[in-house]
Motif scaffolding. Sequence first.
Motif, mmCIF file in Angstrom:
data_model
loop_
_atom_site.group_PDB
_atom_site.id
_atom_site.type_symbol
_atom_site.label_atom_id
_atom_site.label_comp_id
_atom_site.label_asym_id
_atom_site.label_seq_id
_atom_site.Cartn_x
_atom_site.Cartn_y
_atom_site.Cartn_z
ATOM 1 N N ARG A 61 0.848 -1.189 0.000
ATOM 2 C CA ARG A 61 0.000 0.000 0.000
ATOM 3 C C ARG A 61 0.880 1.234 0.000
ATOM 4 N NH1 ARG A 61 -5.146 -0.058 0.488
ATOM 5 N NH2 ARG A 61 -5.235 -2.127 1.391
ATOM 6 N N PRO A 63 1.755 4.577 1.206
ATOM 7 C CA PRO A 63 1.341 5.262 2.425
ATOM 8 C C PRO A 63 0.796 6.672 2.196
ATOM 9 C CG PRO A 63 3.732 5.068 2.347
ATOM 10 C CD PRO A 63 3.188 4.300 1.194
ATOM 11 N N GLN A 64 1.163 7.311 1.095
ATOM 12 C CA GLN A 64 0.674 8.666 0.845
ATOM 13 C C GLN A 64 -0.743 8.676 0.299
ATOM 14 O OE1 GLN A 64 3.668 10.421 -1.681
ATOM 15 N NE2 GLN A 64 4.791 11.235 0.088
#
Length: 90
Positions: A61, A63-64
Motif C-alpha cells: 500500500r 502510504p501517501q
Amino acid sequence: MNKSDLIDAMAADAGITKAAAKKALESFLGNVEKSLKSGNRVSLVGFGSWSVSKRASRDGRNPQTGETIKIAAKNVVKFKAGSELQNSVN
C-alpha cells in the motif's frame, strides 16, 4: 566501523600494508558476492553464514495515497550469526 576503518584494523593486526589489506578485503567480499549470485551459501564456522532466499511478490500500500500497489518478487541476502559471534556479543 566502516570499510576504511576495517582496512586499517586488518593492516595493523596482520602487520601488512593498507593496500594489501584492502586487496584482501575486496577479494573476500567479491568471492562472497560471486558465491551468493550462483545460489551457494557461504559459511564461516563460528562467525556466521550468508544465504540467498526468494521473497515472493506481494500487494502493498502506498502510504501517501492508500493505493494498492504490486511489489515485485526478488532475491534477498540473509545473514545468520554463528554461535561464537552471538555469544561474544552478549
